[in-house]
Scaffold this motif. Structure first.
Motif, mmCIF file in Angstrom:
data_model
loop_
_atom_site.group_PDB
_atom_site.id
_atom_site.type_symbol
_atom_site.label_atom_id
_atom_site.label_comp_id
_atom_site.label_asym_id
_atom_site.label_seq_id
_atom_site.Cartn_x
_atom_site.Cartn_y
_atom_site.Cartn_z
ATOM 1 N N MET A 30 10.204 22.068 -14.010
ATOM 2 C CA MET A 30 10.802 21.030 -13.165
ATOM 3 C C MET A 30 12.260 20.882 -13.546
ATOM 4 N N ARG A 31 12.991 20.188 -12.707
ATOM 5 C CA ARG A 31 14.343 19.761 -13.045
ATOM 6 C C ARG A 31 14.251 18.296 -13.419
ATOM 7 N N VAL A 32 15.055 17.872 -14.380
ATOM 8 C CA VAL A 32 15.091 16.474 -14.810
ATOM 9 C C VAL A 32 16.531 16.009 -14.669
ATOM 10 N N LEU A 33 16.733 14.951 -13.874
ATOM 11 C CA LEU A 33 18.073 14.452 -13.601
ATOM 12 C C LEU A 33 18.141 12.942 -13.745
ATOM 13 N N ALA A 34 19.230 12.463 -14.331
ATOM 14 C CA ALA A 34 19.512 11.026 -14.278
ATOM 15 C C ALA A 34 19.946 10.718 -12.850
ATOM 16 N N TRP A 35 19.510 9.590 -12.321
ATOM 17 C CA TRP A 35 19.865 9.295 -10.930
ATOM 18 C C TRP A 35 21.372 9.169 -10.774
ATOM 19 N N GLN A 36 22.048 8.769 -11.834
ATOM 20 C CA GLN A 36 23.497 8.596 -11.762
ATOM 21 C C GLN A 36 24.220 9.927 -11.537
ATOM 22 N N GLU A 37 23.540 11.034 -11.812
ATOM 23 C CA GLU A 37 24.136 12.361 -11.651
ATOM 24 C C GLU A 37 23.518 13.147 -10.498
ATOM 25 N N ALA A 38 22.585 12.550 -9.791
ATOM 26 C CA ALA A 38 21.856 13.249 -8.731
ATOM 27 C C ALA A 38 22.441 12.938 -7.359
ATOM 28 N N ASP A 39 22.349 13.893 -6.462
ATOM 29 C CA ASP A 39 22.697 13.673 -5.057
ATOM 30 C C ASP A 39 21.447 13.077 -4.409
ATOM 31 N N LEU A 40 21.331 11.764 -4.471
ATOM 32 C CA LEU A 40 20.107 11.086 -4.039
ATOM 33 C C LEU A 40 19.798 11.326 -2.566
ATOM 34 N N ALA A 41 20.807 11.395 -1.732
ATOM 35 C CA ALA A 41 20.573 11.655 -0.302
ATOM 36 C C ALA A 41 19.910 13.018 -0.116
ATOM 37 N N ALA A 42 20.313 14.006 -0.913
ATOM 38 C CA ALA A 42 19.711 15.335 -0.809
ATOM 39 C C ALA A 42 18.237 15.307 -1.204
ATOM 40 N N TYR A 43 17.867 14.343 -2.037
ATOM 41 C CA TYR A 43 16.472 14.188 -2.460
ATOM 42 C C TYR A 43 15.721 13.163 -1.615
ATOM 43 N N ARG A 44 16.335 12.759 -0.517
ATOM 44 C CA ARG A 44 15.706 11.831 0.438
ATOM 45 C C ARG A 44 15.299 10.503 -0.191
ATOM 46 N N THR A 45 16.196 9.988 -1.034
ATOM 47 C CA THR A 45 15.930 8.692 -1.644
ATOM 48 C C THR A 45 17.232 7.907 -1.735
ATOM 49 N N THR A 46 17.136 6.707 -2.272
ATOM 50 C CA THR A 46 18.294 5.822 -2.321
ATOM 51 C C THR A 46 18.580 5.372 -3.749
ATOM 52 N N GLU A 47 19.792 4.899 -3.945
ATOM 53 C CA GLU A 47 20.172 4.358 -5.243
ATOM 54 C C GLU A 47 19.304 3.153 -5.587
ATOM 55 N N ASP A 48 19.039 2.311 -4.598
ATOM 56 C CA ASP A 48 18.227 1.123 -4.852
ATOM 57 C C ASP A 48 16.854 1.514 -5.404
ATOM 58 N N ARG A 49 16.243 2.508 -4.801
ATOM 59 C CA ARG A 49 14.925 2.923 -5.277
ATOM 60 C C ARG A 49 15.026 3.555 -6.665
ATOM 61 N N ALA A 50 16.023 4.386 -6.890
ATOM 62 C CA ALA A 50 16.181 5.073 -8.176
ATOM 63 C C ALA A 50 16.472 4.097 -9.312
ATOM 64 N N ARG A 51 17.114 2.977 -9.004
ATOM 65 C CA ARG A 51 17.389 1.967 -10.031
ATOM 66 C C ARG A 51 16.123 1.292 -10.523
ATOM 67 N N HIS A 52 15.096 1.254 -9.689
ATOM 68 C CA HIS A 52 13.909 0.455 -9.983
ATOM 69 C C HIS A 52 12.684 1.234 -10.432
ATOM 70 N N GLU A 53 12.695 2.562 -10.234
ATOM 71 C CA GLU A 53 11.510 3.323 -10.622
ATOM 72 C C GLU A 53 11.862 4.785 -10.849
ATOM 73 N N VAL A 54 11.088 5.419 -11.713
ATOM 74 C CA VAL A 54 11.218 6.852 -11.893
ATOM 75 C C VAL A 54 10.742 7.509 -10.601
#
Length: 128
Positions: A30-54
């Motif tokens: 797998m790849r392991v990324l901190a949300w702060q370094e990830a292109d969240l839109a490319a992963y079909r998610t949001t900053e709000d969601r990434a702040r609250h859960e793995v």
């Protein structure tokens, strides 16, 4: 999406970072990324969601969060972890796992090894 699943965690949180380092040692590719370094839109998610859960982003693009993300990670591992992932996905256990996950997430600043950033409200953490 990519061939490998991606585990996205909060890189500002000491507990989350230690948990991600532990996950990297599991028998799974797998790849392991901190949300702060990830292109969240490319992963079909949001900053709000990434702040609250793995988050676990499957190669199909499906995004799992919280206890479901942990279960999906474990289901991709070899023995002895795979059965635990399936157990965490079972309806009654899933409900309990969700409760435990939410409690840990809400109290991560009190867990030994937490960083000062963990103790700040999410909107005041570095990089937010």
């Amino acid at each position: 999406m990519a061939d490998l699943p991606v585990l996205i965690y909060d890189g500002d949180c000491g507990f989350c970072t230690r948990s991600a380092r532990w996950a990297e040692r599991l028998p799974v590719r797998m790849r392991v990324l901190a949300w702060q370094e990830a292109d969240l839109a490319a992963y079909r998610t949001t900053e709000d969601r990434a702040r609250h859960e793995v988050l676990w982003v499957a190669p199909s693009g499906r995004v799992f969060g919280g206890a479901a993300a942990v279960a999906e990670l474990l289901k991709r591992c070899r023995l002895p972890w795979r059965p635990l992932g399936w157990l965490l996905s079972a309806p009654v256990v899933r409900t309990a796992a969700d409760l435990v996950y939410r409690w840990v997430a809400a109290n991560r600043s009190r867990i030994p090894g937490a960083t000062p950033a963990c103790q700040l409200p999410p909107e005041q953490r570095p990089g937010h």
